[in-house]
Design a protein around this motif. Structure first.
Motif, short mmCIF file in Angstrom:
data_model
loop_
_atom_site.label_atom_id
_atom_site.label_comp_id
_atom_site.label_asym_id
_atom_site.label_seq_id
_atom_site.Cartn_x
_atom_site.Cartn_y
_atom_site.Cartn_z
N ILE A 147 32.33 4.27 -31.60
CA ILE A 147 30.81 4.71 -32.11
C ILE A 147 30.61 3.94 -33.24
N ALA A 148 29.42 3.13 -33.51
CA ALA A 148 28.96 2.25 -34.52
C ALA A 148 28.20 3.17 -35.48
N HIS A 149 28.65 2.81 -36.72
CA HIS A 149 27.87 3.47 -37.84
C HIS A 149 27.05 2.30 -38.49
N GLN A 168 29.08 25.82 -48.28
CA GLN A 168 29.69 25.08 -47.20
C GLN A 168 28.93 23.54 -47.37
N PHE A 169 29.61 22.33 -47.30
CA PHE A 169 29.06 20.93 -47.17
C PHE A 169 29.20 20.67 -45.92
N THR A 170 28.03 20.30 -45.08
CA THR A 170 28.03 19.69 -43.93
C THR A 170 27.44 18.43 -43.86
N ALA A 171 27.85 17.48 -43.20
CA ALA A 171 27.57 16.14 -42.90
C ALA A 171 27.10 15.94 -41.25
N LYS A 172 25.85 15.73 -41.11
CA LYS A 172 25.15 15.33 -39.87
C LYS A 172 24.93 14.08 -39.66
N HIS A 173 25.60 13.35 -38.75
CA HIS A 173 25.45 11.76 -38.83
C HIS A 173 24.67 11.71 -37.29
N HIS A 174 23.49 10.94 -37.20
CA HIS A 174 22.92 10.99 -35.71
C HIS A 174 22.76 9.59 -35.28
N THR A 175 22.37 9.57 -34.08
CA THR A 175 21.86 8.36 -33.35
C THR A 175 22.72 7.10 -33.57
N LEU A 176 24.07 7.32 -33.49
CA LEU A 176 25.32 6.54 -33.58
C LEU A 176 25.51 5.76 -32.26
N PRO A 177 25.19 4.51 -31.99
CA PRO A 177 25.51 3.82 -30.71
C PRO A 177 26.98 3.80 -30.34
N THR A 178 26.95 4.23 -28.93
CA THR A 178 28.34 4.40 -28.51
C THR A 178 28.75 3.73 -27.14
N SER A 179 29.76 2.84 -27.20
CA SER A 179 30.14 2.16 -25.86
C SER A 179 31.58 2.49 -25.77
N GLY A 180 31.93 2.14 -24.33
CA GLY A 180 33.28 2.80 -24.01
C GLY A 180 33.09 3.31 -22.73
N SER A 181 34.15 4.25 -22.38
CA SER A 181 34.26 4.97 -21.10
C SER A 181 35.19 6.31 -20.95
N VAL A 182 34.71 7.16 -20.27
CA VAL A 182 35.33 8.35 -20.08
C VAL A 182 35.89 8.37 -18.78
N LYS A 183 37.15 8.44 -18.30
CA LYS A 183 37.63 8.64 -17.07
C LYS A 183 38.25 9.95 -16.82
#
Length: 340
Positions: A147-149, A168-183
């Motif tokens: 997952i790229a930032h 509460q402290f919340t961090a929402k990080h969005h639209t992070l380009p993702t490569s790889g696979s799920v088997k």
């Protein structure tokens, strides 16, 4: 009537004071993960989680490591959009002694036992998400995602103050380009950074015994732009802070106004709406095609999650007067009721 603009934080700051109570200087929002969640004290009331949701072209894949102070909970789930094949695997670790939750948003975190291993390794502006489970719905699971930032991207980092002792402290990080696979078994699902995007929900706080919240989010490519939506309701109402924001190609527009979620609690599959409380700035309809129900009843922890997967339609008015039109945008929306 409109709400006031929230205070923006520009320099690194600690969430808590020396007594473990809320540091008033930390109340606000930042575009970078510069808030150190140095939680201490408040026995049994601290709640910590790192939740990842990755939207692939064929499947949604999610992995979470969380700690409720008296137990750690790790869970992984996936949904294949077309067939609606769905499976979730959860591990409850009483006391959670082996699970160490970092104080910075982008820090490495992991949990491993014979049933499942989750590793979230952060290095050089990338999160390497690795999950293995020998028995995941009867099949072996191996996920290897990068997952790229992107440099220069904004993220939403906000401190919600109920009072000095609950916050509460919340961090929402969005639209992070993702490569790889799920088997899964003999099937491989491939993720490409052009079309697959990850969302991080990082939470650290001291919570009241009972809480209810709504969260709506999406991260997709829309007409060539990376678009992220983040809306929260109920839990932030009346605090003067919101977790409402939109992201366009890494630039965040903060919405300093509460939003109202309307939905049918007798049938969560009916369409939902999200609208700004005072203005017509946000007007979205969410139409679900799948309902994930996660119920926990472990005496101390009673939790009910209805997370819907579906599509957003509608519009959001931007700061420059332009209108962002949303059509058939894949995302999630949820109600979470917790007694913890």
């Amino acid at each position: 009537m409109t709400q006031h603009a929230e205070r923006e934080i520009f320099l690194p700051i600690a969430l808590c004071d020396k007594k473990g109570n809320l540091n008033p200087e930390a109340i606000g929002f930042a575009r970078r993960p510069i808030i150190d969640s140095n939680l201490s004290g408040h026995l049994m009331r601290k709640k910590k989680w790192n939740y990842w949701c990755v939207y692939g072209e064929e499947i949604l894949f999610s992995a979470t490591i969380s700690h409720m102070d008296y137990a750690a909970v790790c869970f992984v789930y996936f949904l294949e959009y077309e067939t609606q094949r769905y499976f979730e695997k959860t591990i409850l670790i009483p006391l959670g002694a082996k699970v160490k939750m970092p104080t910075q948003v982008l820090e490495t975190i992991q949990y491993k036992n014979t049933e499942m291993s989750i590793q979230l390794t952060y290095f050089n502006r990338e999160t390497h998400l690795t999950v293995t489970a020998p028995d995941f719905d009867g099949d072996p699971l191996h996920a290897e995602l990068t997952i790229a930032h992107p440099k220069g991207d904004d993220s939403l980092n906000v401190v919600i103050p109920w009072n000095r002792r609950t916050f509460q402290f919340t961090a929402k990080h969005h639209t992070l380009p993702t490569s790889g696979s799920v088997k899964i078994g003999n099937r491989t699902f491939t993720f490409t950074p052009e079309e697959s995007f990850a969302v991080l929900d990082y939470g650290r706080g001291v919570w009241p015994r009972e809480a209810t919240w709504n969260w709506g989010m999406a991260s997709q490519k829309v007409r060539g732009q990376r678009i992220g939506l983040n809306f929260g309701g109920k839990w932030t109402d009346g605090t003067g802070m919101t977790e409402n924001a939109i992201f366009i190609d890494g630039h965040m527009t903060k919405i300093h106004e509460d939003v109202l979620f309307h939905y049918d609690r007798t049938n969560f599959m009916h369409p939902w709406t999200i609208k700004t409380k005072f203005s017509g700035r946000v007007n979205l309809t969410f139409t679900p095609f799948f309902e994930r129900v996660a119920e926990t009843n472990a005496k101390l922890i009673v939790s009910s999650v209805h997370q819907m997967v579906g599509y957003y339609d509608g519009f959001i008015q931007l700061d420059d007067g332009k209108t962002l039109h949303i059509q058939q945008m894949l995302g999630c929306i949820e109600e979470h009721v917790a007694k913890w």
